[in-house]
Design an enzyme around this catalytic site. Structure first.
Site, PDB file in Angstrom:
ATOM      1  N   SER A  35       0.822  -1.273  -0.024  1.00  0.00           N
ATOM      2  CA  SER A  35       0.209  -0.058   0.248  1.00  0.00           C
ATOM      3  C   SER A  35       0.861   1.198   0.005  1.00  0.00           C
ATOM      4  O   SER A  35       0.604   2.305  -0.534  1.00  0.00           O
ATOM      5  CB  SER A  35      -0.851  -0.131   1.328  1.00  0.00           C
ATOM      6  OG  SER A  35      -1.698  -1.161   1.077  1.00  0.00           O
ATOM      7  N   HIS A  41       3.973  -0.200  12.195  1.00  0.00           N
ATOM      8  CA  HIS A  41       3.715  -0.351  10.834  1.00  0.00           C
ATOM      9  C   HIS A  41       2.479   0.126  10.159  1.00  0.00           C
ATOM     10  O   HIS A  41       2.350   0.988   9.258  1.00  0.00           O
ATOM     11  CB  HIS A  41       3.747  -1.453  10.187  1.00  0.00           C
ATOM     12  CG  HIS A  41       5.240  -1.485   9.290  1.00  0.00           C
ATOM     13  ND1 HIS A  41       6.487  -2.001   9.582  1.00  0.00           N
ATOM     14  CD2 HIS A  41       5.192  -1.272   7.723  1.00  0.00           C
ATOM     15  CE1 HIS A  41       7.281  -1.911   8.648  1.00  0.00           C
ATOM     16  NE2 HIS A  41       6.765  -1.465   7.585  1.00  0.00           N
TER      17      HIS A  41
HETATM   18  C1  DLZ Z   1       5.654  -3.907   5.298  1.00  0.00           C
HETATM   19  C2  DLZ Z   1       4.052  -4.144   5.196  1.00  0.00           C
HETATM   20  C3  DLZ Z   1       3.249  -4.450   6.576  1.00  0.00           C
HETATM   21  C4  DLZ Z   1       3.807  -4.773   7.551  1.00  0.00           C
HETATM   22  N1  DLZ Z   1       2.074  -4.491   6.042  1.00  0.00           N
HETATM   23  C5  DLZ Z   1       1.326  -4.225   5.040  1.00  0.00           C
HETATM   24  C6  DLZ Z   1       0.048  -4.384   4.931  1.00  0.00           C
HETATM   25  O1  DLZ Z   1      -0.615  -4.824   5.742  1.00  0.00           O
HETATM   26  N2  DLZ Z   1      -0.602  -4.002   3.820  1.00  0.00           N
HETATM   27  C7  DLZ Z   1       0.163  -3.628   2.794  1.00  0.00           C
HETATM   28  O2  DLZ Z   1      -0.347  -3.190   1.710  1.00  0.00           O
HETATM   29  N3  DLZ Z   1       1.520  -3.338   2.808  1.00  0.00           N
HETATM   30  C8  DLZ Z   1       2.171  -3.804   3.951  1.00  0.00           C
HETATM   31  N4  DLZ Z   1       3.672  -3.614   4.089  1.00  0.00           N
HETATM   32  C9  DLZ Z   1       4.488  -3.183   2.875  1.00  0.00           C
HETATM   33  C10 DLZ Z   1       4.389  -1.705   2.819  1.00  0.00           C
HETATM   34  O3  DLZ Z   1       3.321  -1.274   2.291  1.00  0.00           O
HETATM   35  C11 DLZ Z   1       5.463  -1.447   1.575  1.00  0.00           C
HETATM   36  O4  DLZ Z   1       5.032  -2.188   0.316  1.00  0.00           O
HETATM   37  C12 DLZ Z   1       6.886  -1.744   2.004  1.00  0.00           C
HETATM   38  O5  DLZ Z   1       7.253  -1.089   3.286  1.00  0.00           O
HETATM   39  C13 DLZ Z   1       8.010  -1.308   0.894  1.00  0.00           C
HETATM   40  O6  DLZ Z   1       8.073   0.073   0.676  1.00  0.00           O
END
Ligand code: DLZ
Length: 217
Positions: free
Chosen positions: A63, A142
């Site tokens: 996201s 996060h």
């Molecule tokens: C790192 C991360 C975490 C812990 N949780 C989610 C989530 O629940 N949903 C989501 O879409 N993305 C998550 N990410 C990834 C981050 O959005 C992002 O892709 C990374 O930090 C790389 O920039």
């Protein structure tokens, strides 16, 4: 019969998506939920008359990547539309110039009829972008940081570009909350697929934005 008072009321006028071009930009985190949301969004866009060829689906890792991706997809679609318009004019050979176009697969065989590849190129920028992501709260901070940042940034993209960016980012406290909002609930009720609402919002906002841009109210 439903006992809830939540949810959007129907649009006051009949929506017609047949002339609209819409992009869906989705993340790949929590893919089961994402896939259902994207499917619900696409099927409702089509039900509102948006042609399949006018729906572009792009994906990003998570996201956090959605705002930049939406911004680039919007600006790139303007470049694409401009290039198509220029190339179509070239294909018509109005000025008698024989300069071949770089976009044509057969630059030397240009006639008054544009080449098929050019004819199939989209000639209009996106009227709306739907950003789809699923954030599920974990043990760390996060979730809070990404939810907050992404919400603000998506708002900024739509205000900076003037193109509606639909907020299709679920911020769920549990897996079950996310599943229910994608129509995949594990309980008695499967819940409701919010992608359907996002598609309706995209068609409505795209139509309004066009009208308002022309000074029609
Ligand atoms: C790192 C991360 C975490 C812990 N949780 C989610 C989530 O629940 N949903 C989501 O879409 N993305 C998550 N990410 C990834 C981050 O959005 C992002 O892709 C990374 O930090 C790389 O920039």
């Amino acid at each position: 019969m439903s006992t809830t008072i939540k949810g959007p009321a129907p649009a006051p006028t009949q929506l017609d998506g047949s002339g609209l071009r819409v992009a869906i930009v989705h993340s790949r985190w929590n893919k089961t939920v994402i896939d259902a949301l994207v499917a619900g969004t696409v099927s409702t866009l089509k039900a509102q008359g948006v042609k399949e060829s006018n729906i572009a689906v792009q994906s990003v890792p998570g996201s956090f990547e959605l705002p930049l991706a939406c911004s680039k997809v919007i600006s790139g679609s303007h470049v694409q539309a401009g290039a198509t318009a220029t190339d179509l004019l070239g294909g018509l050979n109005l000025g008698g110039s024989s300069t071949p176009s770089l976009m044509s697969p057969h630059p030397t065989s240009r006639t008054a009829t544009p080449a098929p590849m050019v004819a199939a190129m989209p000639h209009q920028p996106f009227d709306a972008v739907i950003a789809i992501g699923v954030l599920i709260k974990g043990a760390t901070m996060h979730f809070e940081y990404i939810s907050e940042t992404v919400s603000h940034a998506l708002m900024r993209v739509q205000l900076d570009t003037g193109v509606p960016v639909i907020f299709g980012v679920l911020t769920a406290l549990t897996d079950d909350q996310a599943l229910e909002r994608a129509g995949l609930g594990r309980g008695e009720s499967k819940g409701h697929n919010h992608g359907e609402d996002w598609a309706l919002a995209a068609v409505e906002m795209a139509s309004h934005t066009r009208r308002w841009s022309e000074g029609k109210f």
